[in-house]
Design a protein around this motif. Structure first.
Motif, PDB file in Angstrom:
ATOM      1  N   LEU A  41       0.764  -1.294  -0.039  1.00 55.39           N
ATOM      2  CA  LEU A  41       0.030  -0.092   0.088  1.00 55.39           C
ATOM      3  C   LEU A  41       1.089   1.338   0.058  1.00 55.39           C
ATOM      4  O   LEU A  41       1.749   1.355   0.667  1.00 55.39           O
ATOM      5  N   THR A  42       0.459   2.338  -0.859  1.00 52.81           N
ATOM      6  CA  THR A  42       1.177   3.523  -0.764  1.00 52.81           C
ATOM      7  C   THR A  42       0.535   4.736  -1.091  1.00 52.81           C
ATOM      8  O   THR A  42      -0.901   4.541  -1.551  1.00 52.81           O
ATOM      9  N   ASN A  43       0.621   5.837  -0.456  1.00 54.45           N
ATOM     10  CA  ASN A  43      -0.158   6.948  -0.748  1.00 54.45           C
ATOM     11  C   ASN A  43       0.514   7.886  -1.795  1.00 54.45           C
ATOM     12  O   ASN A  43       0.078   9.177  -1.827  1.00 54.45           O
ATOM     13  N   GLY A  44       1.454   7.407  -2.596  1.00 58.41           N
ATOM     14  CA  GLY A  44       2.165   7.906  -3.645  1.00 58.41           C
ATOM     15  C   GLY A  44       3.243   9.074  -3.169  1.00 58.41           C
ATOM     16  O   GLY A  44       3.735   9.881  -3.709  1.00 58.41           O
ATOM     17  N   GLY A  45       3.595   9.049  -1.892  1.00 58.53           N
ATOM     18  CA  GLY A  45       4.486   9.829  -1.339  1.00 58.53           C
ATOM     19  C   GLY A  45       3.903  11.229  -0.879  1.00 58.53           C
ATOM     20  O   GLY A  45       4.666  12.158  -0.672  1.00 58.53           O
ATOM     21  N   SER A  46       2.784  11.233  -0.675  1.00 52.90           N
ATOM     22  CA  SER A  46       1.871  12.602  -0.671  1.00 52.90           C
ATOM     23  C   SER A  46       1.873  12.935   0.812  1.00 52.90           C
ATOM     24  O   SER A  46       1.872  12.095   1.835  1.00 52.90           O
ATOM     25  N   THR A  47       2.060  14.286   1.237  1.00 52.07           N
ATOM     26  CA  THR A  47       1.827  14.460   2.614  1.00 52.07           C
ATOM     27  C   THR A  47       0.350  15.181   2.942  1.00 52.07           C
ATOM     28  O   THR A  47       0.234  15.788   4.117  1.00 52.07           O
ATOM     29  N   ALA A  48      -0.188  15.216   1.926  1.00 50.06           N
ATOM     30  CA  ALA A  48      -1.690  15.767   2.001  1.00 50.06           C
ATOM     31  C   ALA A  48      -2.693  14.800   2.555  1.00 50.06           C
ATOM     32  O   ALA A  48      -2.688  13.751   2.677  1.00 50.06           O
ATOM     33  N   VAL A  51      -5.858  11.436   0.513  1.00 44.49           N
ATOM     34  CA  VAL A  51      -5.516  10.870  -0.838  1.00 44.49           C
ATOM     35  C   VAL A  51      -5.934   9.584  -0.926  1.00 44.49           C
ATOM     36  O   VAL A  51      -6.096   8.974  -0.106  1.00 44.49           O
ATOM     37  N   TYR A  52      -5.926   8.973  -2.349  1.00 39.21           N
ATOM     38  CA  TYR A  52      -6.082   7.777  -2.445  1.00 39.21           C
ATOM     39  C   TYR A  52      -4.876   6.847  -2.196  1.00 39.21           C
ATOM     40  O   TYR A  52      -3.856   7.031  -2.207  1.00 39.21           O
ATOM     41  N   ILE A  53      -5.250   5.560  -1.573  1.00 41.35           N
ATOM     42  CA  ILE A  53      -4.470   4.711  -1.240  1.00 41.35           C
ATOM     43  C   ILE A  53      -4.288   3.662  -2.358  1.00 41.35           C
ATOM     44  O   ILE A  53      -5.432   3.059  -2.843  1.00 41.35           O
ATOM     45  N   THR A  54      -3.257   3.296  -2.790  1.00 44.11           N
ATOM     46  CA  THR A  54      -3.259   2.421  -3.960  1.00 44.11           C
ATOM     47  C   THR A  54      -2.143   1.079  -3.623  1.00 44.11           C
ATOM     48  O   THR A  54      -1.171   1.310  -2.725  1.00 44.11           O
ATOM     49  N   ALA A  55      -2.082  -0.009  -4.377  1.00 44.49           N
ATOM     50  CA  ALA A  55      -1.308  -1.129  -4.118  1.00 44.49           C
ATOM     51  C   ALA A  55      -0.343  -1.261  -5.258  1.00 44.49           C
ATOM     52  O   ALA A  55      -0.880  -1.090  -6.490  1.00 44.49           O
ATOM     53  N   VAL A  56       0.904  -1.092  -5.279  1.00 42.78           N
ATOM     54  CA  VAL A  56       1.950  -1.042  -6.085  1.00 42.78           C
ATOM     55  C   VAL A  56       3.026  -2.066  -5.840  1.00 42.78           C
ATOM     56  O   VAL A  56       3.155  -2.623  -4.694  1.00 42.78           O
ATOM     57  N   THR A  57       4.071  -2.308  -6.726  1.00 46.42           N
ATOM     58  CA  THR A  57       4.983  -3.016  -6.488  1.00 46.42           C
ATOM     59  C   THR A  57       6.047  -2.727  -5.326  1.00 46.42           C
ATOM     60  O   THR A  57       6.178  -1.251  -5.301  1.00 46.42           O
ATOM     61  N   PRO A  58       6.291  -3.260  -4.096  1.00 48.91           N
ATOM     62  CA  PRO A  58       7.025  -2.625  -3.111  1.00 48.91           C
ATOM     63  C   PRO A  58       8.314  -2.092  -3.597  1.00 48.91           C
ATOM     64  O   PRO A  58       9.028  -2.785  -4.615  1.00 48.91           O
ATOM     65  N   ASP A  62      10.171   4.124  -2.241  1.00 49.17           N
ATOM     66  CA  ASP A  62       8.849   4.701  -1.998  1.00 49.17           C
ATOM     67  C   ASP A  62       8.587   5.054  -0.692  1.00 49.17           C
ATOM     68  O   ASP A  62       7.981   4.201   0.154  1.00 49.17           O
ATOM     69  N   LYS A  63       8.746   6.117  -0.067  1.00 42.75           N
ATOM     70  CA  LYS A  63       8.427   6.670   1.090  1.00 42.75           C
ATOM     71  C   LYS A  63       6.982   6.504   1.401  1.00 42.75           C
ATOM     72  O   LYS A  63       6.502   6.595   2.805  1.00 42.75           O
ATOM     73  N   GLY A  64       6.054   6.507   0.514  1.00 38.00           N
ATOM     74  CA  GLY A  64       4.710   6.659   0.837  1.00 38.00           C
ATOM     75  C   GLY A  64       4.263   5.167   1.271  1.00 38.00           C
ATOM     76  O   GLY A  64       2.989   4.904   1.530  1.00 38.00           O
ATOM     77  N   GLN A  65       5.336   4.109   1.193  1.00 39.45           N
ATOM     78  CA  GLN A  65       4.916   2.720   1.508  1.00 39.45           C
ATOM     79  C   GLN A  65       5.316   2.529   2.915  1.00 39.45           C
ATOM     80  O   GLN A  65       5.136   1.331   3.556  1.00 39.45           O
ATOM     81  N   ALA A  66       5.583   3.572   3.658  1.00 39.42           N
ATOM     82  CA  ALA A  66       5.845   3.300   5.268  1.00 39.42           C
ATOM     83  C   ALA A  66       4.707   3.713   6.089  1.00 39.42           C
ATOM     84  O   ALA A  66       4.411   4.915   5.891  1.00 39.42           O
ATOM     85  N   TRP A  67       4.149   2.917   6.793  1.00 36.98           N
ATOM     86  CA  TRP A  67       2.969   3.369   7.651  1.00 36.98           C
ATOM     87  C   TRP A  67       3.446   2.908   9.058  1.00 36.98           C
ATOM     88  O   TRP A  67       4.160   2.103   9.401  1.00 36.98           O
ATOM     89  N   ILE A  68       2.905   3.918  10.032  1.00 36.41           N
ATOM     90  CA  ILE A  68       3.146   3.710  11.511  1.00 36.41           C
ATOM     91  C   ILE A  68       1.882   3.244  11.937  1.00 36.41           C
ATOM     92  O   ILE A  68       0.874   3.511  11.803  1.00 36.41           O
ATOM     93  N   LEU A  69       2.113   2.100  12.685  1.00 34.00           N
ATOM     94  CA  LEU A  69       0.987   1.373  13.306  1.00 34.00           C
ATOM     95  C   LEU A  69       1.059   1.606  14.922  1.00 34.00           C
ATOM     96  O   LEU A  69       1.885   1.437  15.504  1.00 34.00           O
ATOM     97  N   THR A  70      -0.243   2.215  15.407  1.00 38.46           N
ATOM     98  CA  THR A  70      -0.172   2.523  16.827  1.00 38.46           C
ATOM     99  C   THR A  70      -1.492   1.992  17.372  1.00 38.46           C
ATOM    100  O   THR A  70      -2.676   2.102  16.811  1.00 38.46           O
ATOM    101  N   SER A  82       4.108   7.501   7.426  1.00 45.21           N
ATOM    102  CA  SER A  82       5.223   8.101   8.315  1.00 45.21           C
ATOM    103  C   SER A  82       5.458   9.352   7.608  1.00 45.21           C
ATOM    104  O   SER A  82       6.411   9.899   8.089  1.00 45.21           O
ATOM    105  N   LEU A  83       5.067   9.787   6.495  1.00 42.84           N
ATOM    106  CA  LEU A  83       5.320  11.448   5.920  1.00 42.84           C
ATOM    107  C   LEU A  83       4.584  12.421   6.585  1.00 42.84           C
ATOM    108  O   LEU A  83       4.828  13.478   6.187  1.00 42.84           O
ATOM    109  N   GLY A  84       3.859  12.325   7.553  1.00 38.84           N
ATOM    110  CA  GLY A  84       3.524  13.311   8.287  1.00 38.84           C
ATOM    111  C   GLY A  84       1.546  13.216   8.739  1.00 38.84           C
ATOM    112  O   GLY A  84       1.605  12.009   8.913  1.00 38.84           O
TER     113      GLY A  84
END
Length: 86
Positions: A41-48, A51-58, A62-70, A82-84
């Motif tokens: 899953l990626t947000n395309g590197g967006s900090t907005a 945004v749409y979440i898409t599935a792409v090749t890992p 691609d910083k948009g593929q980094a997710w913080i789970l809390t 993780s981008l903001g």
């Protein structure tokens, strides 16, 4: 993030954790992939917001593929880019 994705991701994470195949550390960063690791899953590197979440090749770059789970005190998990404030 659209509500449908929140439900699917949360169910997937809970199943993953309850099956004992992995331990999720609250506050850590993860790449959320399908079972055979061909899509992430990626947000395309967006900090907005909204945004749409898409599935792409890992891809490491691609910083948009980094997710913080809390995990909250109520037991629910928050998934945040993780981008903001996404």
């Amino acid at each position: 993030m659209k509500p449908f994705y929140k439900i699917v991701l949360l169910c997937t994470l809970l199943l993953w954790q309850s099956n004992g195949t992995a331990t999720i550390l609250s506050g850590s960063t993860y790449r959320l992939c399908n079972e055979n690791l061909t899509k992430a899953l990626t947000n395309g590197g967006s900090t907005a917001n909204d945004v749409y979440i898409t599935a792409v090749t890992p891809k490491e770059s691609d910083k948009g593929q980094a997710w913080i789970l809390t995990q909250g005190s109520d037991g629910y998990w928050q998934i945040k880019s993780s981008l903001g404030e996404v």
